[in-house]
Write a protein that holds these residues in place. Structure first.
Motif, PDB file in Angstrom:
ATOM      1  N   PRO A  58       0.817  -1.229   0.000  1.00  0.00           N
ATOM      2  CA  PRO A  58       0.000   0.000   0.000  1.00  0.00           C
ATOM      3  C   PRO A  58       0.847   1.275   0.000  1.00  0.00           C
ATOM      4  CG  PRO A  58      -0.670  -1.492   1.768  1.00  0.00           C
ATOM      5  CD  PRO A  58       0.560  -2.070   1.173  1.00  0.00           C
ATOM      6  N   PHE A  59       2.052   1.228   0.540  1.00  0.00           N
ATOM      7  CA  PHE A  59       2.941   2.393   0.534  1.00  0.00           C
ATOM      8  C   PHE A  59       4.038   2.255  -0.518  1.00  0.00           C
ATOM      9  CE2 PHE A  59       0.838   2.620   4.550  1.00  0.00           C
ATOM     10  CZ  PHE A  59       0.642   3.982   4.741  1.00  0.00           C
ATOM     11  N   GLY A  60       3.792   1.395  -1.504  1.00  0.00           N
ATOM     12  CA  GLY A  60       4.801   1.134  -2.519  1.00  0.00           C
ATOM     13  C   GLY A  60       5.857   0.184  -1.972  1.00  0.00           C
ATOM     14  N   GLU A  61       6.666  -0.337  -2.872  1.00  0.00           N
ATOM     15  CA  GLU A  61       7.698  -1.290  -2.447  1.00  0.00           C
ATOM     16  C   GLU A  61       8.727  -0.597  -1.561  1.00  0.00           C
ATOM     17  OE1 GLU A  61       9.214  -3.193  -5.948  1.00  0.00           O
ATOM     18  OE2 GLU A  61       7.205  -3.786  -6.597  1.00  0.00           O
ATOM     19  N   GLY A  62       8.988  -1.168  -0.410  1.00  0.00           N
ATOM     20  CA  GLY A  62       9.955  -0.592   0.525  1.00  0.00           C
ATOM     21  C   GLY A  62       9.413   0.551   1.360  1.00  0.00           C
ATOM     22  N   GLY A  63       8.143   0.951   1.113  1.00  0.00           N
ATOM     23  CA  GLY A  63       7.610   2.138   1.772  1.00  0.00           C
ATOM     24  C   GLY A  63       6.944   1.896   3.112  1.00  0.00           C
ATOM     25  N   LEU A  64       6.814   0.633   3.496  1.00  0.00           N
ATOM     26  CA  LEU A  64       6.065   0.329   4.719  1.00  0.00           C
ATOM     27  C   LEU A  64       6.723   0.900   5.969  1.00  0.00           C
ATOM     28  CD1 LEU A  64       3.459  -1.058   5.419  1.00  0.00           C
ATOM     29  CD2 LEU A  64       4.734  -3.139   5.939  1.00  0.00           C
ATOM     30  N   ARG A  65       7.993   1.113   5.903  1.00  0.00           N
ATOM     31  CA  ARG A  65       8.718   1.711   7.026  1.00  0.00           C
ATOM     32  C   ARG A  65       8.239   3.142   7.329  1.00  0.00           C
ATOM     33  NH1 ARG A  65      14.061   2.046   8.875  1.00  0.00           N
ATOM     34  NH2 ARG A  65      14.001   3.646  10.484  1.00  0.00           N
ATOM     35  N   LEU A  66       7.761   3.823   6.298  1.00  0.00           N
ATOM     36  CA  LEU A  66       7.419   5.246   6.478  1.00  0.00           C
ATOM     37  C   LEU A  66       6.333   5.485   7.520  1.00  0.00           C
ATOM     38  CD1 LEU A  66       7.669   6.564   2.799  1.00  0.00           C
ATOM     39  CD2 LEU A  66       9.313   6.824   4.653  1.00  0.00           C
ATOM     40  N   PRO A  67       5.173   4.804   7.448  1.00  0.00           N
ATOM     41  CA  PRO A  67       4.126   5.104   8.428  1.00  0.00           C
ATOM     42  C   PRO A  67       4.355   4.495   9.802  1.00  0.00           C
ATOM     43  CG  PRO A  67       3.388   3.392   6.923  1.00  0.00           C
ATOM     44  CD  PRO A  67       4.719   3.848   6.413  1.00  0.00           C
ATOM     45  N   GLN A  68       5.394   3.695   9.948  1.00  0.00           N
ATOM     46  CA  GLN A  68       5.560   2.967  11.213  1.00  0.00           C
ATOM     47  C   GLN A  68       5.806   3.862  12.427  1.00  0.00           C
ATOM     48  OE1 GLN A  68       8.457  -0.103  10.608  1.00  0.00           O
ATOM     49  NE2 GLN A  68       7.011  -1.475   9.591  1.00  0.00           N
ATOM     50  N   TRP A  69       6.229   5.095  12.200  1.00  0.00           N
ATOM     51  CA  TRP A  69       6.460   5.984  13.348  1.00  0.00           C
ATOM     52  C   TRP A  69       5.170   6.192  14.134  1.00  0.00           C
ATOM     53  CZ3 TRP A  69       3.915  10.457  14.492  1.00  0.00           C
ATOM     54  CH2 TRP A  69       3.170  11.051  13.458  1.00  0.00           C
ATOM     55  N   ASP A  78     -18.599   2.301   9.659  1.00  0.00           N
ATOM     56  CA  ASP A  78     -18.855   2.460  11.093  1.00  0.00           C
ATOM     57  C   ASP A  78     -18.030   3.622  11.654  1.00  0.00           C
ATOM     58  OD1 ASP A  78     -20.460   0.255  10.882  1.00  0.00           O
ATOM     59  OD2 ASP A  78     -18.983  -1.155  11.701  1.00  0.00           O
ATOM     60  N   GLY A  79     -18.536   4.191  12.744  1.00  0.00           N
ATOM     61  CA  GLY A  79     -17.761   5.191  13.481  1.00  0.00           C
ATOM     62  C   GLY A  79     -17.801   6.582  12.884  1.00  0.00           C
ATOM     63  N   GLY A  80     -18.748   6.831  11.972  1.00  0.00           N
ATOM     64  CA  GLY A  80     -18.921   8.197  11.487  1.00  0.00           C
ATOM     65  C   GLY A  80     -18.190   8.542  10.206  1.00  0.00           C
ATOM     66  N   THR A  81     -17.446   7.598   9.655  1.00  0.00           N
ATOM     67  CA  THR A  81     -16.765   7.850   8.384  1.00  0.00           C
ATOM     68  C   THR A  81     -17.702   7.526   7.217  1.00  0.00           C
ATOM     69  OG1 THR A  81     -14.607   7.278   9.305  1.00  0.00           O
ATOM     70  CG2 THR A  81     -14.821   7.192   6.894  1.00  0.00           C
ATOM     71  N   THR A  82     -17.890   8.476   6.315  1.00  0.00           N
ATOM     72  CA  THR A  82     -18.563   8.193   5.042  1.00  0.00           C
ATOM     73  C   THR A  82     -17.638   8.605   3.907  1.00  0.00           C
ATOM     74  OG1 THR A  82     -20.766   8.555   5.990  1.00  0.00           O
ATOM     75  CG2 THR A  82     -20.575   8.654   3.589  1.00  0.00           C
ATOM     76  N   TRP A  99      -8.687   0.691   2.940  1.00  0.00           N
ATOM     77  CA  TRP A  99      -7.662  -0.163   3.562  1.00  0.00           C
ATOM     78  C   TRP A  99      -7.950  -0.450   5.028  1.00  0.00           C
ATOM     79  CZ3 TRP A  99      -4.079  -1.848   0.226  1.00  0.00           C
ATOM     80  CH2 TRP A  99      -3.698  -1.054  -0.855  1.00  0.00           C
ATOM     81  N   TRP A 100      -8.947   0.225   5.620  1.00  0.00           N
ATOM     82  CA  TRP A 100      -8.954   0.373   7.078  1.00  0.00           C
ATOM     83  C   TRP A 100      -9.970  -0.493   7.812  1.00  0.00           C
ATOM     84  CZ3 TRP A 100      -9.188   4.243   3.407  1.00  0.00           C
ATOM     85  CH2 TRP A 100      -8.016   4.965   3.209  1.00  0.00           C
ATOM     86  N   GLY A 101     -10.603  -1.441   7.102  1.00  0.00           N
ATOM     87  CA  GLY A 101     -11.634  -2.250   7.740  1.00  0.00           C
ATOM     88  C   GLY A 101     -12.938  -1.483   7.870  1.00  0.00           C
ATOM     89  N   GLU A 102     -13.857  -2.022   8.706  1.00  0.00           N
ATOM     90  CA  GLU A 102     -15.202  -1.449   8.750  1.00  0.00           C
ATOM     91  C   GLU A 102     -15.277  -0.160   9.558  1.00  0.00           C
ATOM     92  OE1 GLU A 102     -18.133  -2.152   6.988  1.00  0.00           O
ATOM     93  OE2 GLU A 102     -16.496  -3.106   5.879  1.00  0.00           O
ATOM     94  N   GLU A 103     -14.266   0.106  10.412  1.00  0.00           N
ATOM     95  CA  GLU A 103     -14.267   1.380  11.143  1.00  0.00           C
ATOM     96  C   GLU A 103     -12.999   2.166  10.844  1.00  0.00           C
ATOM     97  OE1 GLU A 103     -15.395   1.280  15.293  1.00  0.00           O
ATOM     98  OE2 GLU A 103     -14.739   3.358  15.579  1.00  0.00           O
ATOM     99  N   PRO A 104     -12.999   2.939   9.777  1.00  0.00           N
ATOM    100  CA  PRO A 104     -11.798   3.702   9.414  1.00  0.00           C
ATOM    101  C   PRO A 104     -11.515   4.780  10.450  1.00  0.00           C
ATOM    102  CG  PRO A 104     -13.359   3.574   7.569  1.00  0.00           C
ATOM    103  CD  PRO A 104     -14.085   3.130   8.808  1.00  0.00           C
ATOM    104  N   PRO A 105     -10.276   5.232  10.527  1.00  0.00           N
ATOM    105  CA  PRO A 105      -9.872   6.153  11.601  1.00  0.00           C
ATOM    106  C   PRO A 105     -10.240   7.612  11.348  1.00  0.00           C
ATOM    107  CG  PRO A 105      -8.002   5.635  10.220  1.00  0.00           C
ATOM    108  CD  PRO A 105      -9.151   4.834   9.689  1.00  0.00           C
ATOM    109  N   TYR A 106     -11.171   7.878  10.447  1.00  0.00           N
ATOM    110  CA  TYR A 106     -11.458   9.278  10.087  1.00  0.00           C
ATOM    111  C   TYR A 106     -12.619   9.866  10.887  1.00  0.00           C
ATOM    112  CZ  TYR A 106      -8.058   8.139   6.610  1.00  0.00           C
ATOM    113  OH  TYR A 106      -6.891   7.730   6.033  1.00  0.00           O
ATOM    114  N   HIS A 107     -13.677   9.086  11.099  1.00  0.00           N
ATOM    115  CA  HIS A 107     -14.814   9.551  11.903  1.00  0.00           C
ATOM    116  C   HIS A 107     -15.362  10.886  11.394  1.00  0.00           C
ATOM    117  CE1 HIS A 107     -13.370   6.305  14.400  1.00  0.00           C
ATOM    118  NE2 HIS A 107     -12.220   6.923  14.569  1.00  0.00           N
TER     119      HIS A 107
END
Lengths: 204, 204
Positions: free
Chosen positions: B26-37, B112-116, B87-95
């Protein structure tokens, strides 16, 4: 304990110099904006910039510098019309031995104020060894330019790197981290002003 | 006063994602390290990271997101095997309402959780107008990906950009500032931890 330090000004998009360095464009075309943060650091709000600038020469006993940072001469020194003595006039701001990487031998060049340029034809590691000897217990600074700092990063010889991040998109030029995929750094300290952001890193 | 904010994680060499984004990368090849912070910010020494992460959703009333950030589907939505719901399942973190840029019409997707997720086919500025309406006095966040933030920078619609600088050289991928030569930013705030450095900029 003697350490090997480098610092580099970079644009927010990662360029340390514009393209096509020349006598007219020592920082490459469009690159002159990059070093300007070093001016007028006595102005209000710029205390951090003044501190970083002062630290950059503290406890430095010798410098290593690439040929492109020393000047625009390409090929043999004799190909230049007259004698190239650096960009900085008769009293360069180094006040210490400076080991210049080149493929062309040249006698040492003693300037005013304690700066002597020594020309080293055996590559970065040889220049670093000479600089360490000259610096004794003081630090060695890899002064630039871009490709020399890139070589030092690639060789793993740096203990510390400071990036002066200028908030401008340069768009083209020379990238500090080109060809260094996988390199990891350790954030060490951040100092900022309204003009520029100073990111200091160590190496794991 | 409602503001338009964006934030982006980038490698120290300026890449916001690795190359070749896909379902597996999802973050491109080798990019998964970026969001890990964003993980384990409750650990000692990571107070600044936790603060920046908390601020990133504070007072956000609506989001704008590119199609590539919403998912790996290219072309018509019907070309995907089954229904892609993010990508975030049924309750995305946006609300909150999320306006997704796409060339292909699709009915709103209530999670779920207010995200449309609302799908907008008229481009970034149209999506921003809808998001501003939805956010009322709260802020709008341009959530990404890289090309959407680049578009927003190019259109001059951002009031604030936060870069989360990960101390890793990625080497290839998508650059936040590609094609934006001449853009100037104003340093606003810096927060740092041993993991990542958060540079916040305003626009002149």
């Amino acid at each position: 304990m003697s350490r090997v330090r480098a610092r580099q000004v970079i644009s927010i998009d990662g360029y340390a110099a514009g393209p096509r360095q020349s006598l007219e464009h020592p920082f490459g075309e469009g690159g002159l904006r990059l070093p300007q943060w070093q001016l007028q650091t006595d102005r209000p709000g710029r205390e951090n910039d003044a501190q970083v600038l002062a630290e950059s020469v503290e406890n430095v006993g010798a410098y290593v510098m690439g040929r492109n940072m020393f000047g625009p001469v390409r090929g043999p020194w004799s190909s230049w019309d007259g004698e190239w003595r650096g960009w900085w006039g008769e009293e360069p701001p180094y006040h210490a031995p400076v080991f210049v990487l080149t493929h062309h031998e040249r006698e040492p060049l003693e300037m005013d104020g304690g700066t002597t340029f020594h020309f080293v034809t055996d590559g970065l590691l040889a220049a670093l060894a000479l600089a360490r000897d000259a610096a004794a217990t003081a630090d060695v600074c890899v002064a630039g330019g871009v490709s020399t700092i890139r070589q030092a990063l690639s060789a793993g010889v740096l203990d510390e790197l400071t990036l002066h991040v200028v908030p401008l998109v340069l768009g083209e030029g020379e990238r500090t981290f080109e060809g260094l995929a996988g390199l990891e750094l350790e954030p060490d300290r951040v100092l900022a002003s309204p003009t520029v952001t100073h990111l200091r890193y160590r190496f794991p």
